[in-house]
Motif scaffolding. Structure first.
Motif, PDB file in Angstrom:
ATOM      1  N   TRP A  26      31.675  86.720 -29.991  1.00 31.53           N
ATOM      2  CA  TRP A  26      31.256  85.794 -28.936  1.00 31.53           C
ATOM      3  C   TRP A  26      31.999  84.478 -29.112  1.00 31.53           C
ATOM      4  CZ3 TRP A  26      28.957  80.947 -28.913  1.00 31.53           C
ATOM      5  CH2 TRP A  26      28.467  80.503 -27.673  1.00 31.53           C
ATOM      6  N   ALA A  27      32.003  83.957 -30.356  1.00 32.80           N
ATOM      7  CA  ALA A  27      32.609  82.655 -30.605  1.00 32.80           C
ATOM      8  C   ALA A  27      34.110  82.655 -30.327  1.00 32.80           C
ATOM      9  CB  ALA A  27      32.360  82.223 -32.045  1.00 32.80           C
ATOM     10  N   ALA A  28      34.748  83.807 -30.478  1.00 36.31           N
ATOM     11  CA  ALA A  28      36.195  83.874 -30.319  1.00 36.31           C
ATOM     12  C   ALA A  28      36.613  83.745 -28.853  1.00 36.31           C
ATOM     13  CB  ALA A  28      36.751  85.165 -30.912  1.00 36.31           C
ATOM     14  N   SER A  29      35.680  83.780 -27.955  1.00 31.98           N
ATOM     15  CA  SER A  29      35.896  83.532 -26.523  1.00 31.98           C
ATOM     16  C   SER A  29      34.589  83.778 -25.778  1.00 31.98           C
ATOM     17  CB  SER A  29      37.003  84.415 -25.944  1.00 31.98           C
ATOM     18  OG  SER A  29      38.255  83.785 -26.081  1.00 31.98           O
ATOM     19  N   PRO A  30      33.695  82.803 -25.838  1.00 32.08           N
ATOM     20  CA  PRO A  30      32.345  83.025 -25.276  1.00 32.08           C
ATOM     21  C   PRO A  30      32.353  83.544 -23.835  1.00 32.08           C
ATOM     22  CG  PRO A  30      32.406  80.979 -26.525  1.00 32.08           C
ATOM     23  CD  PRO A  30      33.818  81.487 -26.472  1.00 32.08           C
ATOM     24  N   ALA A  31      33.151  82.975 -22.976  1.00 34.96           N
ATOM     25  CA  ALA A  31      33.127  83.398 -21.572  1.00 34.96           C
ATOM     26  C   ALA A  31      33.603  84.836 -21.413  1.00 34.96           C
ATOM     27  CB  ALA A  31      33.980  82.460 -20.724  1.00 34.96           C
ATOM     28  N   ALA A  32      34.556  85.241 -22.230  1.00 41.26           N
ATOM     29  CA  ALA A  32      35.064  86.609 -22.127  1.00 41.26           C
ATOM     30  C   ALA A  32      33.978  87.608 -22.516  1.00 41.26           C
ATOM     31  CB  ALA A  32      36.299  86.783 -23.013  1.00 41.26           C
ATOM     32  N   PHE A  81      25.339  80.887 -21.420  1.00 46.67           N
ATOM     33  CA  PHE A  81      25.778  79.857 -20.456  1.00 46.67           C
ATOM     34  C   PHE A  81      26.412  80.461 -19.214  1.00 46.67           C
ATOM     35  CE2 PHE A  81      30.433  79.723 -20.558  1.00 46.67           C
ATOM     36  CZ  PHE A  81      30.667  80.614 -21.582  1.00 46.67           C
ATOM     37  N   LEU A  82      27.170  81.543 -19.386  1.00 44.05           N
ATOM     38  CA  LEU A  82      27.854  82.119 -18.225  1.00 44.05           C
ATOM     39  C   LEU A  82      26.980  83.171 -17.537  1.00 44.05           C
ATOM     40  CD1 LEU A  82      30.416  82.231 -16.501  1.00 44.05           C
ATOM     41  CD2 LEU A  82      31.287  83.986 -18.049  1.00 44.05           C
ATOM     42  N   GLY A 133      34.769  78.022 -20.525  1.00 42.69           N
ATOM     43  CA  GLY A 133      33.946  78.687 -21.535  1.00 42.69           C
ATOM     44  C   GLY A 133      34.748  79.557 -22.477  1.00 42.69           C
ATOM     45  N   HIS A 173      37.961  74.975 -28.387  1.00 44.24           N
ATOM     46  CA  HIS A 173      36.754  75.803 -28.435  1.00 44.24           C
ATOM     47  C   HIS A 173      35.709  75.141 -27.553  1.00 44.24           C
ATOM     48  CE1 HIS A 173      34.140  78.811 -30.105  1.00 44.24           C
ATOM     49  NE2 HIS A 173      33.251  77.909 -30.443  1.00 44.24           N
ATOM     50  N   VAL A 221      23.570  87.044 -30.125  1.00 50.08           N
ATOM     51  CA  VAL A 221      24.824  87.185 -29.387  1.00 50.08           C
ATOM     52  C   VAL A 221      25.461  88.547 -29.655  1.00 50.08           C
ATOM     53  CG1 VAL A 221      25.299  84.707 -29.473  1.00 50.08           C
ATOM     54  CG2 VAL A 221      26.318  86.223 -31.181  1.00 50.08           C
ATOM     55  N   PRO A 272      24.998  80.392 -26.097  1.00 51.03           N
ATOM     56  CA  PRO A 272      24.895  81.767 -25.601  1.00 51.03           C
ATOM     57  C   PRO A 272      24.092  81.865 -24.311  1.00 51.03           C
ATOM     58  CG  PRO A 272      24.677  81.750 -27.962  1.00 51.03           C
ATOM     59  CD  PRO A 272      24.716  80.305 -27.533  1.00 51.03           C
ATOM     60  N   LEU A 310      34.807  83.399 -38.163  1.00 49.22           N
ATOM     61  CA  LEU A 310      34.222  82.106 -37.885  1.00 49.22           C
ATOM     62  C   LEU A 310      32.828  82.238 -37.292  1.00 49.22           C
ATOM     63  CD1 LEU A 310      35.383  79.280 -38.131  1.00 49.22           C
ATOM     64  CD2 LEU A 310      36.050  79.426 -35.750  1.00 49.22           C
ATOM     65  N   ASP A 330      29.973  80.535 -35.297  1.00 48.42           N
ATOM     66  CA  ASP A 330      29.878  79.443 -34.356  1.00 48.42           C
ATOM     67  C   ASP A 330      28.469  78.879 -34.433  1.00 48.42           C
ATOM     68  OD1 ASP A 330      29.329  78.416 -31.399  1.00 48.42           O
ATOM     69  OD2 ASP A 330      31.473  78.341 -31.820  1.00 48.42           O
ATOM     70  N   THR A 331      28.381  77.594 -34.651  1.00 48.57           N
ATOM     71  CA  THR A 331      27.042  77.010 -34.802  1.00 48.57           C
ATOM     72  C   THR A 331      26.229  77.201 -33.526  1.00 48.57           C
ATOM     73  OG1 THR A 331      28.151  74.932 -34.308  1.00 48.57           O
ATOM     74  CG2 THR A 331      27.523  75.313 -36.584  1.00 48.57           C
ATOM     75  N   ALA A 332      26.905  77.182 -32.377  1.00 50.49           N
ATOM     76  CA  ALA A 332      26.179  77.378 -31.112  1.00 50.49           C
ATOM     77  C   ALA A 332      25.549  78.756 -31.058  1.00 50.49           C
ATOM     78  CB  ALA A 332      27.120  77.196 -29.927  1.00 50.49           C
ATOM     79  N   ALA A 333      26.173  79.728 -31.727  1.00 53.65           N
ATOM     80  CA  ALA A 333      25.698  81.104 -31.647  1.00 53.65           C
ATOM     81  C   ALA A 333      24.593  81.394 -32.651  1.00 53.65           C
ATOM     82  CB  ALA A 333      26.866  82.068 -31.877  1.00 53.65           C
ATOM     83  N   THR A 392      37.566  80.241 -25.589  1.00 53.98           N
ATOM     84  CA  THR A 392      38.333  79.684 -26.690  1.00 53.98           C
ATOM     85  C   THR A 392      39.797  79.855 -26.300  1.00 53.98           C
ATOM     86  OG1 THR A 392      36.638  80.359 -28.250  1.00 53.98           O
ATOM     87  CG2 THR A 392      38.834  79.882 -29.158  1.00 53.98           C
ATOM     88  N   PHE A 414      37.035  89.024 -29.863  1.00 55.38           N
ATOM     89  CA  PHE A 414      36.440  89.988 -30.799  1.00 55.38           C
ATOM     90  C   PHE A 414      35.021  89.607 -31.203  1.00 55.38           C
ATOM     91  CE2 PHE A 414      37.093  88.074 -35.107  1.00 55.38           C
ATOM     92  CZ  PHE A 414      37.801  86.943 -34.737  1.00 55.38           C
TER      93      PHE A 414
END
Lengths: 533, 533
Positions: A146-152, B76-77, B108, B69, A380, B74, A370, A372-375, B110, A144
């Motif tokens: 980016w952080a909840a599943s970045p690759a998805a 990366f993929l 990648g 996680h 995103v 952002p 949540l 995500d610090t990376a985001a 979660t 839902f």
């Protein structure tokens, strides 16, 4: 798997508790009920998963032997299932359930994957589409944000751009061109999202309490999904204009009529908001003229959405590219890859020119989501803000597999084959003077009807004659299954070619059945006519 | 499957075209690209399907070894995938794609199925849930009307009654009691459907142009899904009342406050329309008092919907039955079986007391929709009229498998185990004087925080301290993954126990990580304090 020998299933009450003859060997070896984490045990999954794969493969292998549509009456299945859920699973519950799927459920299904399913529009299935769904269900992520599943999320961004490119959509609808897309379940959702985005933008301009002054536009051929979306979005029934179409225009939305309608509304103090144009209407695959409609809408600052639910898949073929002429001016565009692009139900792609309008209307921010610090600091995409729902499935995996394992050329071959079969069906209809092709075929749907001989009442009885014809065709054992349309008062049969398993021979056999049923019907009418005369 | 040895995936551009070392044996034996009906070839499905089953089983087996996680940034993929779709599939495309899922995509993600995933709410997965999805995807029917797949519609009717019974819902919400249910994707959809049904009923009473006079109600703890639904349905932001809650009431919606708010609205000439009550709010699992809220709403003819998205699953246990006290007066009720009832994403059940109100608002009739002669004269359910979408998936199969293969007692055991683990976590928090349980646990979510020592600023620094704590916990290699809530100005950590693979030991390990990170954080603060002092 043996197909059922007849379509009516046997009444065998209390199916949960029968473990009589024909019990597969796996029942005996099925381990006892698992507890806790055993509900997702790898080896159990492997064992039962292989059973399911074989079950589906057997179903495909025997698909042609099933009647497309079951001969059942309402309540047939409810009567056979227990009123209450089981307290405890019976021994070998999984194997028993699979048997019930085979013996009770499949015989009561309409087999959308049958090579003789020509009704509605196709529900396009493929090995990679089905397995993409299975894989996503196994991974079971909830992307839902980016952080909840970045690759998805990122795969979805990639694959909607891929698909848009494959369909020759304007770059400005793709992420690479400043727009962007998302994967939803259905066109109903796509249209509703676009409509709400347009509504919020317009209300921000004219005053947030003026929803009652907004008017939305479609043709009398636009799918009900649009009127449903308009109703859900709070538009009064009187605020939806259905511009009439005519056979001379091949039932396309007329820009001149649209302009006149909009101008009358403006004169009445109303505000044109939204035009839903269609590429490939549901009844006859009419194509609305996008460029001209956009020009009309632009004069009033109205949003143009293109619903290409069915025909969008055909855009993969360069020969159909002209139907999107002018699409660089549209605000949003949607198509169902699950209809005719091998992507299994459900998979609707929606692209918008300005994603910020979508997220302004549908976005949310709450602390519990949540961060995500990376985001942080990155731009995103959080897809929860692109649709009506927060929870969503990982649909991108399936579509990515389909594009990757077939390639654009593979998909062109797939669509092209169906178009050729439809052309073949169309020419067989044209070659039979008793029939008429009501609307020239554009994609892979043929709309046709039996002409009623003058002495039987001609036009007056034509609709009734064709209703009977469809009933008889669909009632033919091992015959095709078609549906109907009623456009401009003309009732017609629809033969939509697009099932993955359909081959040229199925189309020829279908036409033979139609011819035979028509001949029989005309003979019966002749007898009645002679008796009465 | 070997889990990734580190979370950052390797940059290997042009992944479509690499076929270097480590190519599985199946690549060599993969047949060339198929044409036409070969896209759904039974033997091809069998071969690739077994690969997918093993792939998923391997993923489950190695789940505990993945970081929950990923440590990715952002893009990366996107950076690693080609900009354009392939024209032609590379040789062995399916096997290559599976390798990329393993090597690029899974690292990648979660991992919502990780036993250490304690964030948000669970996305409950099970062998039968995942395989039910796979089976439905393989069959790939579109049960939008009874005729479009009779067995799918009837199984849905049976299974929503089963589920309602298992959850101790009032009979009047079930088909057997004159109500009825359906399976949708998400609670967002369920709430929107109920809201539109309520709106249409009310507007029919008071005048169809008065949407601006309608007011909807929730608490400041109600999920954003409700405000999103209200916005989509055309309600002005000012027409949505968020009744404030307080810690003394455990953040439940106060009937007295609701009554006062409604009366003030009526006095202002407005019309109370809809109350969205929650059993198990997202932030702290607060339970709104259903009976009392229904009484307040009844005085104004307002519709009451209960959103039990998360906690609905717990109702399978008799000990939680009291939270639905008074539910026989509600108009609609929804819960997500995909959250905590082993039914895999997505599966939201919606029940309504008067289905005719739903179909009056959302129904359609068009000629091209095939009428089934068998259905004529029968009171059949056409589920397209029960929701926002026409196209829908065959979700009932999955839920039926889950109920049948686990039985009600099996589901009780599943929920009970998580509740016990949560109680265990809660008592560990209580036993550590440095921490506080902010809100008493009701189901399997524990809301807690580290208390900030007075000398560090006490309450003033507590939120920042806990933000840091969550960051450090989530950054711990092989550690748990949690989320946060901010209620009444208090920032807290949320530990939601519900992953199918979670065992007691994971909960204990998670608590150890929290304690260790807290100790380290307090030490660091002590040093800074001493330096500054």
């Amino acid at each position: 798997m043996a197909p059922p020998s007849h379509c009516h299933i046997n009444a065998n009450n209390g199916v949960h508790h029968n473990s009589g003859g024909g019990v597969p060997a796996e029942t005996e070896t099925e381990p006892p009920l698992m507890q806790g984490s055993r509900h997702l045990d790898a080896e159990e999954f492997r064992r039962q998963g292989h059973q399911v794969v074989d079950f589906i493969a057997d179903y495909y292998a025997s698909m042609g032997d099933y009647p497309v549509h079951p001969n059942v009456t309402p309540g047939f299945l409810r009567r056979q299932l227990p009123v209450d859920p089981p307290s405890h699973p019976e021994p070998g519950a999984f194997a028993a359930a699979l048997r019930d799927v085979r013996d009770l459920i499949l015989p009561g299904m309409t087999h959308w994957q049958s090579p003789r399913h020509f009704a509605h529009f196709p529900a396009s299935s493929s090995t990679v589409g089905a397995l993409g769904e299975a894989l996503a269900a196994g991974i079971n992520a909830v992307p839902f944000t980016w952080a909840a599943s970045p690759a998805a999320t990122e795969l979805e961004m990639v694959v909607v751009d891929w698909l848009g490119k494959a369909l020759h959509l304007p770059e400005r609808l793709l992420f690479r061109g400043g727009g962007g897309g998302t994967l939803l379940g259905t066109s109903c959702e796509a249209i509703l999202c676009a409509l709400v985005a347009a509504r919020e933008r317009k209300l921000a301009e004219i005053g947030s309490r003026r929803i009652g002054d907004l008017v939305v536009y479609c043709s009398d051929q636009t799918h009900f999904a649009f009127r449903k979306a308009a109703r859900i979005a709070g538009f009064h029934r009187d605020s939806c204009r259905e511009v009439p179409t005519c056979r001379g225009d091949m039932f396309a939305l007329s820009p001149a009529e649209l302009r006149a309608t909009m101008e009358a509304d403006v004169d009445a103090g109303l505000v044109p908001l939204f035009v839903c144009a269609t590429i490939g209407t549901t009844q006859t695959t009419a194509v609305d003229p996008i460029r001209e409609l956009c020009a009309v809408a632009a004069a009033h600052g109205a949003w143009v959405h293109v619903d290409a639910a069915y025909a969008g898949s055909a855009l993969v073929c360069p020969e159909f590219r002209h139907v999107t002429d002018g699409a660089e001016a549209v605000d949003s565009f949607s198509m169902n890859a699950h209809k005719w692009l091998l992507a299994n139900n459900d998979c609707c792609a929606l692209w918008v020119r300005r994603p910020s309008l979508l997220t302004a209307a549908l976005g949310t921010e709450q602390e519990y989501i949540l961060k995500d610090t990376a985001a942080e600091g990155h731009d995103v995409v959080d897809y929860k803000d692109w649709s009506m729902t927060l929870t969503r499935r990982f649909r991108a995996l399936k579509l990515w597999l389909v594009l990757r394992c077939h390639g654009v050329e593979g998909l062109r071959g797939h669509i092209g084959a169906h178009v050729r079969m439809a052309a073949s069906f169309e020419s067989m209809v044209r070659d039979d003077a008793r029939f008429e092709v009501v609307v020239p075929r554009q994609f892979a749907l043929v709309c046709f009807r039996l002409l009623s001989p003058e002495k039987f009442g001609g036009e007056k009885t034509a609709n009734e004659l064709n209703r009977r014809l469809l009933e008889e065709v669909n009632a033919t054992v091992s015959g095709p299954y078609m549906s109907s349309a009623n456009v401009g008062g003309v009732y017609m049969l629809r033969c939509a070619i697009g099932s993955t398993l359909t081959e040229e021979r199925h189309v020829h056999e279908a036409w033979k059945v139609v011819q035979n049923r028509a001949a029989s019907l005309l003979r019966k009418m002749e007898i009645i006519y002679n008796v009465l005369a």
